[in-house]
Write an enzyme that holds these catalytic residues in place. Structure first.
Site, PDB file in Angstrom:
ATOM      1  N   GLN A 266       0.848  -1.205   0.000  1.00 31.39           N
ATOM      2  CA  GLN A 266       0.000   0.000   0.000  1.00 31.39           C
ATOM      3  C   GLN A 266       0.882   1.253   0.000  1.00 31.39           C
ATOM      4  OE1 GLN A 266      -2.189  -0.918   3.591  1.00 31.39           O
ATOM      5  NE2 GLN A 266      -0.256  -1.461   4.601  1.00 31.39           N
TER       6      GLN A 266
ATOM      7  N   HIS B   4      -8.978   3.822  19.055  1.00 30.26           N
ATOM      8  CA  HIS B   4      -8.167   2.810  19.737  1.00 30.26           C
ATOM      9  C   HIS B   4      -8.749   2.442  21.099  1.00 30.26           C
ATOM     10  CE1 HIS B   4      -4.892   4.216  16.841  1.00 30.26           C
ATOM     11  NE2 HIS B   4      -5.283   3.018  16.465  1.00 30.26           N
TER      12      HIS B   4
ATOM     13  N   ASP C  88       0.259  -0.137  13.620  1.00 28.71           N
ATOM     14  CA  ASP C  88       0.711   1.148  14.187  1.00 28.71           C
ATOM     15  C   ASP C  88       0.842   1.060  15.702  1.00 28.71           C
ATOM     16  OD1 ASP C  88      -2.346   1.111  13.343  1.00 28.71           O
ATOM     17  OD2 ASP C  88      -2.167   2.001  15.323  1.00 28.71           O
TER      18      ASP C  88
ATOM     19  N   GLY D 232      -2.741 -11.825   8.136  1.00 29.01           N
ATOM     20  CA  GLY D 232      -3.551 -12.231   9.283  1.00 29.01           C
ATOM     21  C   GLY D 232      -4.366 -13.471   9.014  1.00 29.01           C
TER      22      GLY D 232
ATOM     23  N   ASP E 232      -8.236  -5.071  13.441  1.00 25.84           N
ATOM     24  CA  ASP E 232      -8.051  -3.630  13.254  1.00 25.84           C
ATOM     25  C   ASP E 232      -7.493  -3.442  11.847  1.00 25.84           C
ATOM     26  OD1 ASP E 232      -5.758  -1.229  14.844  1.00 25.84           O
ATOM     27  OD2 ASP E 232      -7.375  -0.993  13.365  1.00 25.84           O
ATOM     28  N   SER E 233      -8.345  -3.673  10.877  1.00 23.04           N
ATOM     29  CA  SER E 233      -7.855  -3.763   9.483  1.00 23.04           C
ATOM     30  C   SER E 233      -8.153  -2.485   8.710  1.00 23.04           C
ATOM     31  CB  SER E 233      -8.585  -4.913   8.779  1.00 23.04           C
ATOM     32  OG  SER E 233      -9.939  -4.515   8.586  1.00 23.04           O
ATOM     33  N   THR E 234      -7.541  -2.407   7.551  1.00 23.11           N
ATOM     34  CA  THR E 234      -7.905  -1.365   6.596  1.00 23.11           C
ATOM     35  C   THR E 234      -9.254  -1.762   5.993  1.00 23.11           C
ATOM     36  OG1 THR E 234      -6.393  -2.615   5.167  1.00 23.11           O
ATOM     37  CG2 THR E 234      -5.655  -0.456   5.879  1.00 23.11           C
ATOM     38  N   ASP E 235      -9.756  -0.939   5.084  1.00 21.54           N
ATOM     39  CA  ASP E 235     -11.067  -1.219   4.494  1.00 21.54           C
ATOM     40  C   ASP E 235     -11.005  -2.511   3.668  1.00 21.54           C
ATOM     41  OD1 ASP E 235     -11.416   2.325   3.803  1.00 21.54           O
ATOM     42  OD2 ASP E 235     -11.774   1.157   5.615  1.00 21.54           O
TER      43      ASP E 235
HETATM   44  N1  SAM Z   1      -5.243   1.438  13.780  1.00 21.26           N
HETATM   45  C1  SAM Z   1      -5.568   2.376  12.738  1.00 21.26           C
HETATM   46  C2  SAM Z   1      -6.842   3.073  13.049  1.00 21.26           C
HETATM   47  O1  SAM Z   1      -6.836   3.887  13.937  1.00 21.26           O
HETATM   48  O2  SAM Z   1      -7.806   2.804  12.341  1.00 21.26           O
HETATM   49  C3  SAM Z   1      -5.752   1.810  11.365  1.00 21.26           C
HETATM   50  C4  SAM Z   1      -5.811   0.431  11.207  1.00 21.26           C
HETATM   51  S1  SAM Z   1      -4.287  -0.302  10.869  1.00 21.26           S
HETATM   52  C5  SAM Z   1      -3.233   0.926  10.225  1.00 21.26           C
HETATM   53  C6  SAM Z   1      -4.757  -1.249   9.449  1.00 21.26           C
HETATM   54  C7  SAM Z   1      -3.706  -2.279   9.177  1.00 21.26           C
HETATM   55  O3  SAM Z   1      -4.243  -3.445   8.576  1.00 21.26           O
HETATM   56  C8  SAM Z   1      -2.621  -1.785   8.204  1.00 21.26           C
HETATM   57  O4  SAM Z   1      -1.431  -1.574   8.926  1.00 21.26           O
HETATM   58  C9  SAM Z   1      -2.496  -2.906   7.171  1.00 21.26           C
HETATM   59  O5  SAM Z   1      -1.155  -3.180   6.826  1.00 21.26           O
HETATM   60  C10 SAM Z   1      -3.134  -4.059   7.923  1.00 21.26           C
HETATM   61  N2  SAM Z   1      -3.609  -5.155   7.062  1.00 21.26           N
HETATM   62  C11 SAM Z   1      -4.353  -5.076   5.938  1.00 21.26           C
HETATM   63  N3  SAM Z   1      -4.577  -6.318   5.445  1.00 21.26           N
HETATM   64  C12 SAM Z   1      -3.975  -7.200   6.288  1.00 21.26           C
HETATM   65  C13 SAM Z   1      -3.852  -8.630   6.320  1.00 21.26           C
HETATM   66  N4  SAM Z   1      -4.404  -9.405   5.378  1.00 21.26           N
HETATM   67  N5  SAM Z   1      -3.163  -9.192   7.342  1.00 21.26           N
HETATM   68  C14 SAM Z   1      -2.601  -8.410   8.306  1.00 21.26           C
HETATM   69  N6  SAM Z   1      -2.670  -7.054   8.333  1.00 21.26           N
HETATM   70  C15 SAM Z   1      -3.354  -6.465   7.315  1.00 21.26           C
END
Ligand code: SAM
Length: 293
Positions: A34, A65, A89, A141, A158-161
């Site tokens: 990304q 959080h 993070d 994950g 706690d994933s991205t969209d």
């Molecule tokens: N914690 C932050 C918040 O306040 O919303 C945002 C969420 S965190 C940055 C989202 C994380 O999900 C990203 O770091 C991304 O790399 C991770 N991510 C996305 N797909 C994933 C997967 N298949 N396995 C593990 N981590 C994943």
């Protein structure tokens, strides 16, 4: 570029979105997964964005959080083993590790760049990455939960969209693997997008339906996050045994939370968060309202 013209806009749909005035772009790289950007903003402190979506800002990260971690941990009140998928993070881990009974926390993020950037630009968010109880796994994950041994008291997603690599973290198979890893009283919590966002509201319904099909107890709850699409954000909680309201000891929770220095979560907010606006209840078409007190 003239300083005053620097703007970052997160588009919700079409030309509509949230625009943030920037002082400076502190970091902008593309990892294997990304685009990772860090901004110094005019009024929101620093902000982290992944693929053009605001992950958090220093201004309001505490809401997300605290609300992804404390409702479940207050319900459990003696959690020992926690798994966080995503959240590289460290923000969710920081909140979880405020609970002294936690012995181990596995943090699984697919992208090492997120943890590196958090350490470098967000020392307050990433402080827990150096906690001896935390083990950081740079891994998908979905693969992690398929190979992991149970049993966790709490699993947080706690994933991205739900696009790209994160899509797998919204699948029914993934949730079933999480269920297998949970202890008898175990709880699963996932961030489940915004009920107000036209392009994401189906995720709220899909996560709720999956959780209700896989777990005996499931409920959606809300928090207000100004820098997320529309400001109304949902989380979905599922449990094998504990009901988020009927089994919640607000008084005990209030005592345990003293000294945590929380700025959003408290026992009253716990109860209020599960009270859903009518359009959200209809959205998740929860027939018997059994997920609510
Ligand atoms: N914690 C932050 C918040 O306040 O919303 C945002 C969420 S965190 C940055 C989202 C994380 O999900 C990203 O770091 C991304 O790399 C991770 N991510 C996305 N797909 C994933 C997967 N298949 N396995 C593990 N981590 C994943």
């Amino acid at each position: 570029v003239v300083r005053s013209q620097l703007q970052f806009t997160e588009y919700w749909q079409g030309r509509t979105g949230l625009s943030i005035g920037l002082r400076e772009v502190l970091y902008s790289e593309t990892s294997a997964f990304q685009r990772v950007e860090v901004f110094e903003t005019d009024i929101l402190g620093r902000a982290l964005a992944l693929d053009g979506a605001v992950m958090f800002t220093e201004f309001d990260e505490f809401v997300y959080h605290e609300m992804i971690a404390h409702p479940a941990l207050s319900l459990l009140h003696d959690a020992r083993r926690v798994l966080i998928i995503g959240g590289g993070d460290g923000g969710a881990a920081r909140e979880a590790l405020r609970h002294p009974d936690i012995e181990t926390l596995d943090l699984v993020d697919i992208d090492e760049m997120v943890a590196e950037v958090a350490r470098r630009f967000f020392p307050n968010v990433s402080s827990s990455l150096s906690d001896p109880r935390l083990a950081l796994h740079i891994q998908d994950g979905r693969a992690f939960v398929e190979e992991a041994k149970g049993d966790y008291d709490l699993i947080v997603v706690d994933s991205t969209d739900p696009f790209g690599v994160a899509e797998a973290l919204f699948s029914r198979g993934f949730y079933e693997s999480c269920r297998r890893l949970l202890a008898p009283k175990g709880i699963l919590v996932a961030q489940s997008e915004s009920p107000f966002d036209p392009s994401q509201r189906d995720v709220v319904e899909k996560v709720s339906r999956s959780f209700r099909e896989i777990f005996p107890i499931a409920a959606t709850y809300l928090a207000f996050i100004p820098t997320y699409a529309t400001g109304m954000w949902s989380f979905t909680l599922a449990s094998k045994r504990l009901h988020p309201l009927r089994d919640y000891d607000g008084e005990g929770a209030g005592k345990r939370l003293k000294g945590f220095g929380l700025k959003y979560y408290n026992p009253e907010i716990h109860r209020a968060a599960f009270a859903l606006p009518t359009f959200v209840r209809h959205l998740i078409s929860d027939p018997g309202d059994e997920g609510y007190a």
